[in-house]
Scaffold this motif. Structure first.
Motif, mmCIF file in Angstrom:
data_model
loop_
_atom_site.group_PDB
_atom_site.id
_atom_site.type_symbol
_atom_site.label_atom_id
_atom_site.label_comp_id
_atom_site.label_asym_id
_atom_site.label_seq_id
_atom_site.Cartn_x
_atom_site.Cartn_y
_atom_site.Cartn_z
ATOM 1 N N ILE A 80 -1.614 2.817 6.214
ATOM 2 C CA ILE A 80 -0.439 2.203 5.578
ATOM 3 C C ILE A 80 0.823 2.791 6.205
ATOM 4 N N VAL A 101 -1.240 -1.464 8.095
ATOM 5 C CA VAL A 101 -1.013 -2.287 6.898
ATOM 6 C C VAL A 101 0.385 -1.922 6.414
ATOM 7 N N ALA A 103 3.567 -1.532 4.149
ATOM 8 C CA ALA A 103 4.033 -1.473 2.763
ATOM 9 C C ALA A 103 5.554 -1.576 2.787
ATOM 10 N N ASP A 115 4.398 0.211 -3.735
ATOM 11 C CA ASP A 115 3.820 -0.791 -2.831
ATOM 12 C C ASP A 115 2.693 -0.185 -1.993
ATOM 13 N N LYS A 119 -1.312 -1.519 -1.762
ATOM 14 C CA LYS A 119 -1.918 -1.902 -0.487
ATOM 15 C C LYS A 119 -3.113 -1.040 -0.090
ATOM 16 N N THR A 124 -8.659 2.035 3.539
ATOM 17 C CA THR A 124 -7.443 2.813 3.815
ATOM 18 C C THR A 124 -7.801 4.277 4.073
ATOM 19 N N THR A 338 4.813 -9.688 4.487
ATOM 20 C CA THR A 338 4.193 -8.766 3.521
ATOM 21 C C THR A 338 5.198 -7.778 2.924
#
Ligand SMILES: *Cc1c(COP(=O)(O)O)cnc(C)c1O
Length: 377
Positions: A80, A101, A103, A115, A119, A124, A338
């Protein structure tokens, strides 16, 4: 008036004397000044392990590579990260065949822990936190979140040389903090960085990996006899990522001025805040109250930012943008949509000129131009 965003201040005579020492000694590479800089950086920050590198970018890659291989992560596992950063942060994830990913950010422009939480998936493995402008945002909550979910935390501290939280230098809470001493950062050299692992074993492994995986222990054991210098082992595939003594020589000089320089940056920030107070439609990005920021940046948010940018250029003022939403780049297009707050911010933010050559008078003039332009709309 021409006012650039960043102009590094070098203590030229002192830097030249330190470089001369390297040249006279005939030692410009790894060792000598790099060892001294590592020790002084640890003394300055209180971080137990400091390893000097050729840049922050290589440090982010190294940390990601080490945590991936040590943790047995698979290709495609998730990290993330923020879309509002210099691309080095996110390239490090891709270098390791991991998946960024994104956030969203909060009003500090740092990652929003809520956030991040949303996610997290079973894949993760880590979070990369960027202390943008030297600010910590809600970093402390992110530290707790990573502990709770057993995620690795890498701090991209490229802007955070000298940032303190409750009197302590930032970085000790992360698994790894990576600083940048690139030419326009708070502690400028030309290109270099420092990687600070929390664990001694990671630090020891990093020292081998930044020199091609060469295990110097064998070498160290035999140097006293001055023989068998080539009898080292290579245990795993490493990189050529360590720093050199010329960069360390400059860094050691600059480190002596870092607190003084950062104090002046905070003064500039305070002048900007005063100068822009009450201005309609101009919001200064807030620093967390518990944070003594290195003040790498002073960022404002304005609607129709690009028009203001042109107006400032017309008067010889050259601000910057930190950063363009990384998901706007083709490489990171998968993350588009996103992170709406980061996306909105990236159209509104502007970094005001911030370096040691700026005077109070110049700050006042810049504020006057900003206010005149915004109120004339
Ligand atoms: C400058 C910067 C980097 C890269 O640092 P280098 O030392 O130039 O590799 C990484 N992340 C952020 C946020 C930066 O500003």
């Amino acid at each position: 008036m021409t006012t650039q965003l960043f102009v590094p201040a070098f203590r030229i005579e002192e830097c030249l004397a330190a470089i001369r020492e390297c040249l006279e000694k005939g030692w410009t590479g790894l060792g000598f000044k790099t060892v001294q800089f590592e020790a002084e950086w640890s003394a300055y920050t209180g971080l137990p392990h400091s390893h000097f590198l050729s840049s922050n970018t290589v440090g982010l890659h190294l940390a990601m590579h080490m945590f991936k291989t040590a943790g047995g992560w698979s290709d495609g596992d998730e990290v993330i990260t923020t879309p509002l950063t210099f691309v080095s942060t996110n390239h490090a994830i891709l270098y390791c065949n991991l998946k960024p990913v994104f956030a969203d950010v909060d009003e500090s422009l740092c990652l929003d822990p809520e956030d991040i939480r949303r996610k997290i998936t079973p894949r993760t493995k880590a979070v990369v936190f960027v202390g943008i402008g030297g600010n910590i945002g809600q970093y402390e909550k992110v530290v707790d979140l990573c502990r709770e979910h057993k995620l690795r935390l890498i701090l991209d501290a490229a802007h955070m040389s000298g940032t303190r939280v409750a009197g302590r230098h930032v970085g000790a809470e992360a698994d790894c903090a990576v600083f940048s001493f690139q030419a326009v950062k708070n502690l400028p050299t030309a290109d270099s960085g420092m990687i600070c692992f929390r664990d001694a074993s990671d630090d020891a492994r990093a020292r081998k990996l930044t020199w091609l995986g060469i295990n110097k222990d064998t070498y160290a054991r035999t140097t006293s006899e001055g023989t068998y210098k080539w009898m080292y082992d290579v245990e795993e595939l490493g990189f050529k990522y360590h720093g050199n003594s010329i960069m360390a020589a400059i860094g050691l000089v600059q480190l002596r001025y870092l607190d003084r320089d950062n104090a002046y940056r905070r003064q500039l920030a305070a002048w900007y805040e005063q100068g822009l107070a009450g201005a309609q439609d101009v919001k200064v990005v807030p620093v967390a109250p518990s944070c003594e920021s290195s003040r790498h940046l002073v960022q404002i948010r304005v609607p129709r930012r690009d028009e203001l940018m042109l107006a400032l250029h017309a008067t010889g003022i050259y601000p910057g943008v930190h950063y363009r939403d990384n998901t706007d780049y083709g490489l990171y297009a998968e993350g588009r949509g996103t992170c709406p707050r980061a996306h909105q911010a990236s159209t509104e933010i502007l970094s005001l000129p911030m370096h040691l050559g700026i005077t109070k008078h110049e700050v006042e003039k810049i504020c006057t131009v900003v206010k005149a332009h915004v109120s004339a709309r």
